[in-house]
Design a protein around this motif. Structure first.
Motif, short mmCIF file in Angstrom:
data_model
loop_
_atom_site.label_atom_id
_atom_site.label_comp_id
_atom_site.label_asym_id
_atom_site.label_seq_id
_atom_site.Cartn_x
_atom_site.Cartn_y
_atom_site.Cartn_z
N SER A 1 1.10 7.53 2.13
CA SER A 1 0.81 7.67 0.71
C SER A 1 -0.39 8.57 0.45
N GLY A 2 -0.92 9.21 1.50
CA GLY A 2 -1.98 10.19 1.32
C GLY A 2 -3.38 9.63 1.26
N ARG A 3 -3.59 8.41 1.76
CA ARG A 3 -4.94 7.86 1.72
C ARG A 3 -5.85 8.47 2.80
N GLY A 4 -5.26 9.07 3.83
CA GLY A 4 -6.06 9.66 4.89
C GLY A 4 -6.47 8.62 5.92
N ALA A 5 -6.82 9.10 7.11
CA ALA A 5 -7.16 8.19 8.20
C ALA A 5 -8.41 7.36 7.90
N PRO A 6 -9.51 7.95 7.39
CA PRO A 6 -10.69 7.11 7.10
C PRO A 6 -10.41 6.03 6.06
N GLY A 7 -9.72 6.40 4.99
CA GLY A 7 -9.41 5.41 3.96
C GLY A 7 -8.50 4.31 4.48
N THR A 8 -7.51 4.68 5.28
CA THR A 8 -6.60 3.69 5.84
C THR A 8 -7.33 2.76 6.79
N LEU B 1 0.80 -1.22 0.00
CA LEU B 1 0.00 0.00 0.00
C LEU B 1 0.84 1.28 0.00
N LEU B 2 2.10 1.16 -0.31
CA LEU B 2 2.96 2.34 -0.41
C LEU B 2 2.96 2.85 -1.85
N VAL B 3 2.80 4.15 -2.02
CA VAL B 3 2.87 4.75 -3.35
C VAL B 3 4.33 4.98 -3.71
N TRP B 4 4.67 4.70 -4.95
CA TRP B 4 6.04 4.82 -5.41
C TRP B 4 6.57 6.23 -5.25
N ASP B 5 7.79 6.36 -4.71
CA ASP B 5 8.54 7.61 -4.64
C ASP B 5 7.93 8.62 -3.68
N ALA C 1 1.37 -1.96 6.50
CA ALA C 1 0.57 -1.52 5.36
C ALA C 1 -0.25 -0.29 5.70
N GLY C 2 -0.79 -0.26 6.92
CA GLY C 2 -1.56 0.91 7.34
C GLY C 2 -0.71 2.16 7.42
N VAL C 3 0.49 2.05 7.97
CA VAL C 3 1.40 3.20 8.04
C VAL C 3 1.76 3.66 6.62
N ALA C 4 2.04 2.69 5.73
CA ALA C 4 2.38 3.04 4.35
C ALA C 4 1.21 3.73 3.66
N LEU D 1 8.33 8.34 -0.31
CA LEU D 1 9.22 8.40 0.84
C LEU D 1 10.67 8.30 0.38
N PRO D 2 11.60 8.95 1.08
CA PRO D 2 13.02 8.76 0.76
C PRO D 2 13.46 7.34 1.12
N VAL D 3 14.55 6.92 0.52
CA VAL D 3 15.01 5.55 0.70
C VAL D 3 15.24 5.21 2.17
N ARG D 4 15.79 6.14 2.94
CA ARG D 4 16.10 5.85 4.34
C ARG D 4 14.84 5.54 5.14
N LEU D 5 13.67 6.04 4.68
CA LEU D 5 12.42 5.74 5.37
C LEU D 5 11.70 4.54 4.78
N VAL D 6 12.14 4.10 3.60
CA VAL D 6 11.53 2.92 2.97
C VAL D 6 12.14 1.63 3.52
N LEU D 7 13.45 1.65 3.76
CA LEU D 7 14.14 0.41 4.14
C LEU D 7 13.64 -0.20 5.46
N PRO D 8 13.42 0.57 6.54
CA PRO D 8 12.93 -0.07 7.78
C PRO D 8 11.59 -0.79 7.61
N PRO D 9 10.54 -0.15 7.02
CA PRO D 9 9.30 -0.92 6.83
C PRO D 9 9.48 -2.11 5.89
N HIS D 10 10.37 -1.95 4.90
CA HIS D 10 10.65 -3.08 4.02
C HIS D 10 11.19 -4.26 4.82
N CYS D 11 12.09 -3.99 5.77
CA CYS D 11 12.65 -5.06 6.61
C CYS D 11 11.57 -5.68 7.49
N PHE D 12 10.69 -4.85 8.06
CA PHE D 12 9.62 -5.38 8.90
C PHE D 12 8.68 -6.27 8.10
#
Length: 315
Positions: free
Chosen positions: A251-258, A185-189, A244-247, A191-202
């Motif tokens: 990605s701008g889905r907003g709290a209700p959509g998430t 549920l992350l939209v491409w580009d 996925a919820g954090v992503a 987040l910067p790479v340094r913020l993408v790698l931790p959730p990717h590892c999780f």
């Protein structure tokens, strides 16, 4: 890295020291690799800031719980650095350090050359991260196949096998068709790479834990799944959905959509972990399939706007 992998099985007995030493060496060599090339990576600040290694070094003189606590502290420091030190801040720090060295050396004296900033090839990295998640999902399929080869083949086993495969297929779709960089549920580009790698590892860790749980579930096709295995299954999928919820929020889905995307699924998973004490393997696996299917269905119907992205790894 091979020593680290071989040490995992006995990390609670006599191989914890070997695991820690190998980790220290891998981290040190990784940082030195960029240093030898006269470069540094602004989007990977832990390659320049090695404070997170200190607890690992100290852990060599401890055993048991204290050692694991020091490992956790080291990882927490690295995560904090990754989230808090931006590429711009790291570049400014490097510039300031070499400017100070030049002042201290005095006019006319040579100093070490300042390393150049290594730029990320973001589309290529995104494709590699997606491929890594695909490999982890493939390992999960292998776990189920290996466990099924030792079990009695009956309708219950067929149900667990089909449910496990469908669950992993749903996670593939969420991570790669409806996500980016292997993060669901992350939209491409965005987040910067340094913020993408931790959730990717999780996410990778959650899928690996889920794979172990699915392999264990094959053994309980006619008996209630024990609590540790039940929570391994539900907890790992819960972590996946939480990331996925954090992503989705990022990605701008907003709290209700998430909340609509992951709220019902996360509730099903947590209730199953807490209350499904008599659930047998097939029932529990299909509960998880229903939870993942809800998120996948809503994601398909409520796609956010996307930018260009790297090629999608095939299943």
């Amino acid at each position: 890295m091979a020593v680290m992998a071989a040490s995992v099985h006995g990390v609670r007995e006599d191989r914890a020291g070997a695991f820690a030493l190998a980790y220290i060496l891998v981290r040190t060599l990784a940082g030195k690799a960029w240093e030898r090339r006269g470069e540094y990576v602004p989007e990977l600040p832990i390659t320049q800031l090695g404070l997170g290694l200190t607890p690992w070094v100290v852990s060599m003189w401890f055993d048991g719980t204290e050692r694991y606590a020091l490992w956790a502290l080291g990882l927490l420091i690295d995560l904090t650095v990754m989230f808090s030190v931006s590429g711009t801040a790291l570049a400014a720090r490097v510039d300031a350090r070499y400017a100070r060295k030049a002042r201290e050396a005095g006019p006319g004296r040579r100093t070490a050359a300042k390393p150049a900033a290594a730029l990320m090839d973001a589309p290529h990295l995104g494709e590699r991260l997606g491929l890594f998640q695909l490999i982890v999902l493939g390992e999960a399929v292998a776990q189920v196949v290996a466990a099924a080869s030792q079990a009695e083949w009956d309708a219950a086993l067929y149900s667990v096998g089909a449910g496990s495969f469908l669950l992993l297929l749903l996670l593939w779709s969420l991570s790669l068709r409806h996500g980016a960089d292997g993060v669901p549920l992350l939209v491409w580009d965005v987040l910067p790479v340094r913020l993408v790698l931790p959730p990717h590892c999780f996410v990778a860790g959650a899928v690996a834990a889920l794979a172990a749980g699915l392999g264990d579930a094959v053994e309980y096709t006619h008996h209630p799944v024990p609590e540790p295995v039940r929570w391994l299954l539900c907890g790992s999928l819960g972590v996946y959905l939480a990331v996925a919820g954090v992503a989705a929020l990022c990605s701008g889905r907003g709290a209700p959509g998430t909340l609509l995307l992951v709220g019902p699924s996360l509730a099903v998973v947590l209730v199953a972990g807490a209350a499904a004490r008599q659930a047998e393997g097939p029932h529990l696996v299909w509960l998880l399939v229903a939870a993942a299917a809800w998120t996948r269905l809503v994601a398909e119907r409520r796609r956010p706007g996307r930018r260009g992205r790297p090629a999608l790894p095939a299943p």
